[in-house]
Design a protein around this motif. Structure first.
Motif: not given
Length: 133
Positions: A2-20
């Motif tokens: 669980a220590e290595d679990v990171m959020p998921t994020v849209n990967a498009e450079f320059g696009a406003k991030p959406v974090i889950e």
């Protein structure tokens, strides 16, 4: 793991991030994930960088700061103490035109005091998506 679990994020450079966020506690220590590998010059300590960024407290929906919402990137010297340690350590050595996801523990962020007026509590882990221009 669980220590290595990171959020998921849209990967498009320059696009406003959406974090889950995952249903897990924040990882321990400073974690950096390269979402988009840049093809620009390497960022060195002392360089002035221009970045767009989106910052939230781990597990929250609303950003405490976002250059995307302001429509203006930020510019500062990196690796010399002008920004929080997590940024100094996370951006130096990366390439320009990269998109990074940073999970920054309090000791590399705002510490035990936090910034209450920004909604950052003492001990909060910060999550940033950073586009290095």
């Amino acid at each position: 793991m669980a220590e290595d679990v990171m959020p998921t994020v849209n990967a498009e450079f320059g696009a406003k991030p959406v974090i889950e966020f995952p249903d897990a506690d924040a990882p321990k220590g400073l974690k950096i994930k390269e979402l988009v590998a840049g093809d620009g010059p390497v960022v060195r300590a002392g360089d002035t960088v221009t970045v767009d960024y989106y910052g939230v407290v781990w597990g929250k929906d609303t950003p405490f700061d976002s250059s995307y919402d302001r429509g203006t990137p930020a510019q500062f010297a990196i690796g010399v103490g002008q920004v929080i340690k997590g940024w100094d350590r996370g951006l130096v050595g990366r390439t320009r035109r990269s998109r990074l996801l940073l999970s920054i523990p309090p000791e590399y962020g705002y510490g035990s005091r936090g910034i209450p007026q920004a909604g950052i509590g003492g001990g909060d882990t910060l999550v940033f998506v950073v586009d290095i221009h």
